[in-house]
Design an enzyme around this catalytic site. Sequence first.
Site, mmCIF file in Angstrom:
data_model
loop_
_atom_site.group_PDB
_atom_site.id
_atom_site.type_symbol
_atom_site.label_atom_id
_atom_site.label_comp_id
_atom_site.label_asym_id
_atom_site.label_seq_id
_atom_site.Cartn_x
_atom_site.Cartn_y
_atom_site.Cartn_z
ATOM 1 N N CYS A 70 0.829 -1.209 0.000
ATOM 2 C CA CYS A 70 0.000 0.000 0.000
ATOM 3 C C CYS A 70 0.864 1.259 0.000
ATOM 4 C CB CYS A 70 -0.918 -0.037 1.224
ATOM 5 S SG CYS A 70 -1.771 1.498 1.586
ATOM 6 N N CYS A 73 0.134 3.705 2.818
ATOM 7 C CA CYS A 73 0.634 3.128 4.073
ATOM 8 C C CYS A 73 2.126 3.398 4.222
ATOM 9 C CB CYS A 73 0.390 1.618 4.115
ATOM 10 S SG CYS A 73 -1.346 1.130 4.100
#
Length: 147
Positions: A70, A73
């Site tokens: 991600c 993230c």
Amino acid sequence: MSETSSIHVVCPKCDAVNRIPGERKGSGQCGKCGAELFSGQPITLTDQNFARQIGRNDLPVLVDFWATWCGPCQMMAPVFEQLAGRQKTKLRVGKLETEQAPQTAARFGIRSIPTLILFRGGQEVARTSGAMPLQALESWLQQQGVR
């Protein structure tokens, strides 16, 4: 909390529950393994240690549900590390990789990442999704009563 009251803090390394006198809040070593209890680093959470870390800490716990693939993230990771250092005596900061801990991610209905959940006394009290800068994250935490 008065200066003479004590708090329970779960060790970030061995998950042992430690009682810390109020006047020593923010310092101390684990009575079992000797690790620093307030290291200022995010705690790695798993399906195995999640319940103990969330339910037995008297400090609020902010959990970052994330994944290695991600992009947002990855952008959030340094912000989360800064937060852990700045808030180490007021807040526990943990990271749970959703693909490594699918039971816990499913239990909390994680559908988008990063998702941040704030826990107090083992209960979810607030949730937000998406990456944000440190100042916005600290502002959100203040709105939730973390000072």
